[in-house]
Design an enzyme around this catalytic site. Sequence first.
Site, PDB file in Angstrom:
ATOM      1  N   ASP A 189       0.831  -1.205   0.000  1.00 45.93           N
ATOM      2  CA  ASP A 189       0.000   0.000   0.000  1.00 45.93           C
ATOM      3  C   ASP A 189       0.868   1.260   0.000  1.00 45.93           C
ATOM      4  O   ASP A 189       2.086   1.211   0.266  1.00 45.93           O
ATOM      5  CB  ASP A 189      -0.900  -0.027   1.253  1.00 45.93           C
ATOM      6  CG  ASP A 189      -2.196   0.745   1.066  1.00 45.93           C
ATOM      7  OD1 ASP A 189      -2.286   1.554   0.135  1.00 45.93           O
ATOM      8  OD2 ASP A 189      -3.111   0.543   1.878  1.00 45.93           O
ATOM      9  N   ASP A 195     -10.787   2.082  -2.984  1.00 42.19           N
ATOM     10  CA  ASP A 195     -11.332   1.815  -1.652  1.00 42.19           C
ATOM     11  C   ASP A 195     -12.851   1.893  -1.666  1.00 42.19           C
ATOM     12  O   ASP A 195     -13.505   1.529  -0.697  1.00 42.19           O
ATOM     13  CB  ASP A 195     -10.788   2.825  -0.634  1.00 42.19           C
ATOM     14  CG  ASP A 195      -9.403   2.428  -0.132  1.00 42.19           C
ATOM     15  OD1 ASP A 195      -9.011   1.279  -0.361  1.00 42.19           O
ATOM     16  OD2 ASP A 195      -8.737   3.268   0.501  1.00 42.19           O
TER      17      ASP A 195
HETATM   18  C1  GLA Z   1      -5.680   1.889   2.282  1.00 37.13           C
HETATM   19  C2  GLA Z   1      -6.119   0.724   1.428  1.00 37.13           C
HETATM   20  C3  GLA Z   1      -7.201  -0.045   2.153  1.00 37.13           C
HETATM   21  C4  GLA Z   1      -6.665  -0.524   3.479  1.00 37.13           C
HETATM   22  C5  GLA Z   1      -6.163   0.652   4.296  1.00 37.13           C
HETATM   23  C6  GLA Z   1      -5.446   0.181   5.553  1.00 37.13           C
HETATM   24  O1  GLA Z   1      -6.702   2.821   2.390  1.00 37.13           O
HETATM   25  O2  GLA Z   1      -6.554   1.132   0.175  1.00 37.13           O
HETATM   26  O3  GLA Z   1      -7.646  -1.127   1.377  1.00 37.13           O
HETATM   27  O4  GLA Z   1      -5.630  -1.432   3.239  1.00 37.13           O
HETATM   28  O5  GLA Z   1      -5.264   1.463   3.569  1.00 37.13           O
HETATM   29  O6  GLA Z   1      -5.001   1.205   6.335  1.00 37.13           O
END
Ligand code: GLA
Length: 705
Positions: A457, A526
């Site tokens: 990420d 997300d």
């Molecule tokens: C980002 C990712 C999510 C999740 C969060 C965790 O927003 O896109 O899918 O993994 O971080 O903090």
Amino acid sequence: MAAIDCAAGGRMWLLHTASTSYALALTAQDAPKHVHWGPPLTLTQALSVVGPDPEPANSFDGAADGLEELAVDGGPRFGPPSLQVRFADGTRAFEWLFLGHEIVEGEGEALLRLDFRDRHYPLQVSLSYRVLDGVDVIERWTTVTNSGDIDVVELLRLDSAAWVIPPRTGYRLSETTGWWCAETQARRGEIARGETVLTSRRGITGHHANPSLMIDAGDAGEEQGEVWSAALAWSGSWRITTARTSDDRVSVTGGFGHDGVSWRLQPGETLATPKFLGLYHASGFGGSSRAWHDYAVKHVLPHNDEIRPVLYNSWEATAFTVNDQQQRALAVHAADLGVEMFVMDDGWFGRRTNDDAGLGDWQVNRERFPEGLKPLVDQVHRLGMRFGLWVEPEMVNPDSDLYREHPDWILHYANRQRTELRNQLVLNFARAEVADWALQWLRELVGEHGIDFLKWDMNRAFSEAGWPSNTGDPDRLWIEHTRAVYRIMDTLRAEYPGLRIEACGGGGGRIDFGVMARTDQMWTSDNTDAYDRLEIQHGFSQFYPPRAMAAWVTDNPNFLTGRTIPLPFRFHVAMCGALGIGGDIGTWAGEDLAYAREQIQLYKEIREVVQYGRLYRLSPPAADLTALSYLSPDGDRAVVFGFRTAGHYGRADAAVRLPGLDPAAQYVDEDSGVSHHGAVLLSHGLTLDLPAGDYASAVVRLRRV
Ligand code: GLA
């Protein structure tokens, strides 16, 4: 077959892709000018369109503007330069001197390199072109070398390539732009006179614009018409400028780094750009998308023989509150549903119990996992699933041991704030010791625990991107950081051949062909609301293939939009890509679990078609009835998805016509047993038997008999 011809005494080249041609030549001044990009031409035909060198129409025009393979800052050129340098004595103009070329025809590919230098200064420039068997994408990049031994050459702009669009009128630009939770929104509009810039100044590919675009002459549709498209294979900051001159010449120059980022090329140093990919296609936006998908699957994504597993991810179910017992319980439910990869998300390390602490301290949180991660990993493996884990290696929370120990490891300037976004700062991976540290803990984590999958990420944009200890050339961090990310991913993959990686940038902030070459899938957004996803996935699919498009089924009401959508619709939308489950399955009702089991089984039966098939988008995004079909590479199987988001006035749904089928064949619906004539499906279409009401959906499986 991919091949390259050379003519005109070694001053003109013709590239052959599977079904297109591309030609360029040198002017009398040795500048590389564009000749042709479109339908296939023979060498004789291509030679006939080389034409005389462009002459200025008056004393204010740049004769070559919009016509060159790499426009330099130098001479009477007034468009956006692809190459802009400043030599030690202050001279900025570059003057081409051709040195020679090399054509290397290897297995399945042909490579052309044109070598130049400046007429006076010790700067060499090479333009590379690669064509590959069976696809129409042309790969281009540029390499520069400071061949002197005293002075630095300052590179103010170094694009990978410029793409010249042939003379037409009515030019339109199609792009995907958006923001967090609204990535890859497809937009199309007339190209403005002047310059249109798509860029990321954020240090990552970005949610706000994707480094890809399509151009047509105002006459292309989803399945017909000429389209020229380009995509930059890079995951750091970037800039792509589309220029339309007043007399209607259109060209596109693009490369890494945004405006103002420069590079001081040391004596003896070479800098190679990422690839800027180009594609001409005569079958519309849909045909172009399928050609990009084909290229991605055959030449970019690793392991193209591997089907993407159904995964479970705990993020929306548990957020930061993970612990051993709860994750093991979720794993049991996931295995029972038929999930093949269990991924634990954020919250397992350091003091990471919410988003304000712990990033950087990559030790397992022993309060949450008293025996470490091993028991969970072993349990997941025993359940017959692979184990995946969330990491965010480029980041640090100021409230972490790492930051307290190494406050200088982050991007920062002297005398400037260190702005926090999501309570975090960015580590400077351009510094070798920082990148080495990350590689080391990642390799230990993966090796010691037998981890099969990392969700990598990256949750904030760069700001105050300084590197105070590098007084000579701090800007290079914009490029070196991304290169270090690539290097770490490549090293991990080489050391652990079984490791698979998902690229994530706070949702879809890292979707591009650069990261795709070292990952297996990309987290699309997300936003997991199935209704919004239809549009986001529509945009994603313009360039990137369904098998790389991670899509989860999550809970009602959706955490972001508050929308409640029936489970079938949520499943079917996620089944259009690489299916995952992201809901709190421990709380699902028995009937929902039974339905989920059934749908996961169905997905496993159709996923070969979805992940390798040819995608036809049968309706515009956000239509009341959205339909998609996937046709297997051999044409024997089709999977059709239909989504009615809103019905109106009790009207019946229109039938959806299914392009790509064989008109002479019969297709049987594998569930109902009803047989259809290919010719009828092509011309009149298939009536989808959707349940009544809004958010109704269906999957139809057709097999050629
Ligand atoms: C980002 C990712 C999510 C999740 C969060 C965790 O927003 O896109 O899918 O993994 O971080 O903090």
